[in-house]
Write an enzyme that holds these catalytic residues in place. Structure first.
Site, PDB file in Angstrom:
ATOM      1  N   ASN A 111       3.759  -8.512 -14.966  1.00 10.42           N
ATOM      2  CA  ASN A 111       4.038  -8.524 -13.583  1.00 10.42           C
ATOM      3  C   ASN A 111       3.862 -10.107 -13.143  1.00 10.42           C
ATOM      4  OD1 ASN A 111       3.845  -5.824 -13.989  1.00 10.42           O
ATOM      5  ND2 ASN A 111       1.680  -5.377 -13.278  1.00 10.42           N
ATOM      6  N   ASP A 112       2.642 -10.597 -13.767  1.00 12.32           N
ATOM      7  CA  ASP A 112       2.469 -12.146 -13.110  1.00 12.32           C
ATOM      8  C   ASP A 112       3.424 -12.878 -14.052  1.00 12.32           C
ATOM      9  OD1 ASP A 112       0.630 -12.291 -10.914  1.00 12.32           O
ATOM     10  OD2 ASP A 112      -0.679 -11.296 -12.236  1.00 12.32           O
ATOM     11  N   ARG A 149     -11.053  -5.125 -17.429  1.00  7.25           N
ATOM     12  CA  ARG A 149     -10.750  -6.316 -16.973  1.00  7.25           C
ATOM     13  C   ARG A 149     -11.802  -6.933 -16.327  1.00  7.25           C
ATOM     14  NH1 ARG A 149      -4.929  -7.619 -14.449  1.00  7.25           N
ATOM     15  NH2 ARG A 149      -5.731  -6.703 -12.542  1.00  7.25           N
ATOM     16  N   CYS A 161       0.660  -4.766 -20.975  1.00  5.76           N
ATOM     17  CA  CYS A 161       0.132  -3.869 -19.614  1.00  5.76           C
ATOM     18  C   CYS A 161       0.743  -4.189 -18.547  1.00  5.76           C
ATOM     19  CB  CYS A 161      -1.433  -4.006 -19.636  1.00  5.76           C
ATOM     20  SG  CYS A 161      -2.089  -5.632 -18.993  1.00  5.76           S
ATOM     21  N   ARG A 173       5.806 -12.203  -6.354  1.00  7.72           N
ATOM     22  CA  ARG A 173       6.023 -10.685  -6.880  1.00  7.72           C
ATOM     23  C   ARG A 173       5.874  -9.844  -5.429  1.00  7.72           C
ATOM     24  NH1 ARG A 173       0.778  -9.277 -10.456  1.00  7.72           N
ATOM     25  NH2 ARG A 173       0.653  -7.261  -9.616  1.00  7.72           N
ATOM     26  N   HIS A 231       0.688  -1.384  -0.078  1.00  8.07           N
ATOM     27  CA  HIS A 231      -0.045  -0.058   0.055  1.00  8.07           C
ATOM     28  C   HIS A 231       1.022   1.324   0.034  1.00  8.07           C
ATOM     29  CE1 HIS A 231      -3.964  -1.841   1.543  1.00  8.07           C
ATOM     30  NE2 HIS A 231      -3.975  -1.602   0.417  1.00  8.07           N
ATOM     31  N   ARG A 272      -8.563  -2.015 -14.086  1.00  8.32           N
ATOM     32  CA  ARG A 272      -8.473  -3.084 -12.735  1.00  8.32           C
ATOM     33  C   ARG A 272      -9.743  -2.706 -12.302  1.00  8.32           C
ATOM     34  NH1 ARG A 272      -2.710  -1.722 -12.595  1.00  8.32           N
ATOM     35  NH2 ARG A 272      -1.298  -3.756 -12.986  1.00  8.32           N
ATOM     36  N   GLU A 313      -0.416 -14.180 -18.729  1.00 12.40           N
ATOM     37  CA  GLU A 313       0.433 -13.764 -17.740  1.00 12.40           C
ATOM     38  C   GLU A 313       0.596 -15.355 -17.149  1.00 12.40           C
ATOM     39  OE1 GLU A 313      -1.859 -11.160 -15.032  1.00 12.40           O
ATOM     40  OE2 GLU A 313      -3.651 -12.295 -15.362  1.00 12.40           O
TER      41      GLU A 313
HETATM   42  C1  PEP Z   1       0.076  -8.194 -14.713  1.00 14.87           C
HETATM   43  O1  PEP Z   1       0.042  -9.146 -14.209  1.00 14.87           O
HETATM   44  O2  PEP Z   1       1.116  -7.684 -15.537  1.00 14.87           O
HETATM   45  C2  PEP Z   1      -0.840  -7.204 -14.641  1.00 14.87           C
HETATM   46  C3  PEP Z   1      -0.946  -5.982 -15.458  1.00 14.87           C
HETATM   47  O3  PEP Z   1      -2.052  -7.405 -13.855  1.00 14.87           O
HETATM   48  P1  PEP Z   1      -1.902  -7.023 -12.511  1.00 14.87           P
HETATM   49  O4  PEP Z   1      -0.843  -6.503 -11.933  1.00 14.87           O
HETATM   50  O5  PEP Z   1      -3.314  -6.510 -11.892  1.00 14.87           O
HETATM   51  O6  PEP Z   1      -1.917  -8.658 -11.777  1.00 14.87           O
HETATM   52 MG    MG Z   2      -1.978  -9.839 -13.531  1.00 20.71          MG
END
Ligand code: PEP
Ligand code: MG
Length: 569
Positions: free
Chosen positions: A455-456, A331, A503, A466, A189, A296, A432
């Site tokens: 990211n995932d 999404r 993204c 992560r 956060h 999101r 992802e």
């Molecule tokens: C990702 O996983 O790259 C993504 C954009 O989704 P989030 O960060 O919301 O999991």
């Molecule tokens: Mg993700």
């Protein structure tokens, strides 16, 4: 001599100032100053303090900053939790203690319990509980040793082991120029708030942070994830110039932000934003975005006891459609993992990131998915004609999941709502999960577009959580293994004529943009403040050189080598 501590970049930018060390006030009121009265009186005192805290949180929950508002709305949910109230009442009546002592005891136990969870997300909630406890104790008259964060002087570089949302919310505007944390992760956060407040932040610096001397000059480099202290004059000059350059570059990019992003060889690259809140949707035009490439929607579902209704969602999406240009990609709810949703009963999972997350959960609870899609369809009926409205599925790992979703969406009058014909929306999937990337050429015929979530994808490819600061460094989206999966996805998209967006956060890093375009990504969806600079970067690249760069990167052995390649002029 300059001391350099290396951590993780949590919020971009460079902050230069004077170091202040903050040891958060612990909940250690002097109990001898709070003797227990009659339990009825103590309970009454507690209820009065509780009402005052509820009023504080109500006020903070109305902040213009939607992230602050969201965090304090979640605190309100914790504050009103029956178990918390019942436990404090029980201690007051059974142990005949004061309201102060009972609050201290119950909050301490609860925070300890959360802290002991292996899951980093739940462990992180211990800070929120302590934060609420401090508010309660303050209103009960307990004298806490909380540092006067709200009185920090201008030009401060704030160092702490961790900060609560309240800590950040009370920082005097413009006084804190950088934040350095011993612990925490870029997804906590505090990092999310720092990014939205525009304060550079570095986290996971370790205990060495507390060996530094307050009052020293210091630099937070939120781009490379470093803290420098006792900085030599020469380095200070160098960093001041770098900071100036960073700010000027940002200002220039913003002044051109409304122009399209067209490469030197004439290819237009849509640059969209990732929006986590209504405010970010509303700001997308001001930063020159070509729409919202990832909404999101989790924020709509958090901090409430029941899911948002069809009508509520329809009104929300309709409002967004009036505020964005070109594209709105919504999404489907991506709950689970590090994003629990209160009204969904989650079974305890040892590995929640590998558990019932994203689309897996929605297939189990089809009503949630159908309502969300129908609301978007209904809103799209009145959308401006040029707007490209898309619906995107998170965490797809197999073709069967797409088929199952299509069956759910096709059930019950797919095309009619109260006699009104609903448009069929473009349906796409997040790439992802490694399996989805590996069979992207088999999945492409089922969908209208792909969006790569690095990211995932990076955490799954590199087996590195992560949210865990001790291994987060490994989950580098520029690792050649991740790049190979991006390439496979782009090749599949191209073969089937389907757009491929990216993204993940890496899309917002100007240094990575030429590589991503060279791999074949056709659209970029980036964190909001990054959009102008990413557009500017696109305007300076030539796709044939980008492809050569991508080929070289795919042959690298490690992420560091790829980063070196990108740093070459
Ligand atoms: C990702 O996983 O790259 C993504 C954009 O989704 P989030 O960060 O919301 O999991
Ligand atoms: Mg993700």
């Amino acid at each position: 001599m300059t001391v350099v501590l290396r951590g993780l970049a949590a919020a971009p930018g460079i902050g230069i100032g004077v170091l202040a060390l903050y040891h958060p006030g612990q909940i250690v009121p002097d109990l001898s100053r709070h003797p227990a009265g009659h339990p009825d009186q103590e309970w009454q005192r507690f209820l009065e303090a509780h009402a005052l805290v509820a009023a504080d949180l109500e006020r903070l929950g109305q902040s213009d900053n939607s992230l602050i508002a969201e965090i304090f709305a979640a605190h309100q949910v914790i504050l009103q939790d029956r178990t918390l109230l019942d436990s404090i009442r029980t201690v007051i009546y059974d142990q005949k203690t004061s309201a102060v002592a009972a609050t201290q005891q119950v909050i301490g136990e609860l925070a300890e319990m959360f802290h002991s969870f292996e899951d980093e997300y739940f462990a992180g909630r211990a800070q929120d509980i302590l934060d609420i406890g401090e508010r309660l104790l303050t209103h009960l008259g307990a004298d806490l040793s909380r540092a006067a964060l709200s009185r920090l002087p201008p030009q401060t570089i704030l160092a702490a082991d961790d900060l609560t949302p309240s800590d950040l919310a009370q920082l005097p505007a413009g006084h804190v120029l950088g934040i350095a944390l011993a612990y925490s992760t870029p997804t906590a956060h505090s990092a999310i708030l720092a990014r939205s407040m525009g304060i550079p932040m570095v986290c996971a610096l370790g205990q060495a942070l507390f060996r530094l001397t307050p009052g020293q000059n210091a630099i937070v480099d939120g781009n490379s994830g470093r803290l420098l202290a006792a900085v030599s004059e020469e380095e200070m000059t160098q960093y001041a110039a770098e900071r100036q350059h960073y700010l000027e570059e940002g200002a220039v990019a913003l002044s051109h932000a409304q122009a399209p992003a067209v490469t030197v060889d004439g290819v237009t690259v849509p640059v969209l934003v990732n929006a986590n809140s209504p405010q970010e949707v509303a700001q997308s035009r001001a930063v020159g975005a070509d729409g919202v490439g990832l909404l999101r929607t989790e924020y709509l579902f958090r901090g409430r006891a029941t899911p948002p209704t069809f009508a509520e969602q329809q009104a929300t999406y309709a409002a967004f459609m009036a505020q964005v240009d070109h594209q709105l990609t919504v999404r489907a709810l991506d709950a689970g993992g590090d994003k629990p949703v209160p009204f969904i009963a989650h079974h305890r999972e040892d590995n929640p990131f590998l558990g019932l997350r994203g689309i897996r959960l929605l297939i189990e609870q089809p009503e949630l998915l159908r309502t969300q899609y129908r609301a978007l369809q209904a809103a799209a009926c009145d959308a401006p004609p040029h707007l490209d409205v898309r619906f995107m599925l998170p965490m797809i790992s197999t073709a069967e999941e797409i088929v199952a979703v299509q069956a759910i969406l096709d059930e019950e009058d797919p095309c009619l709502l109260q006699g009104k014909e609903l448009p069929r929306l473009k349906l796409g999937i997040m790439i992802e999960v490694p399996s989805a990337a590996l069979i992207a050429h088999r999945l492409a015929p089922y969908v209208d577009f792909f969006s790569i979530g690095t990211n995932d994808l990076a955490q799954y490819v590199l087996a590195s959580d992560r949210t865990n600061s001790t291994v987060a460094r490994l989950a580098d989206p520029l690792h050649p293994a991740v790049l190979r999966l991006i390439k496979l996805t782009c090749d599949a998209g191209q073969a089937f004529g389907k757009p491929v967006s990216l993204c993940g956060e890496i899309a917002g890093d100007p240094a990575a943009v030429p590589l991503l375009l060279g791999l074949g990504v056709t659209e970029l969806s980036v964190p909001l403040p990054a959009a102008p600079l990413v557009k500017e970067t696109v305007r300076h690249v030539d796709l044939s050189s980008c492809r050569a760069l991508a080929e070289a990167a795919l042959e690298c052995d490690c992420a560091a080598a790829v980063r070196e390649l990108l740093a070459q002029p």
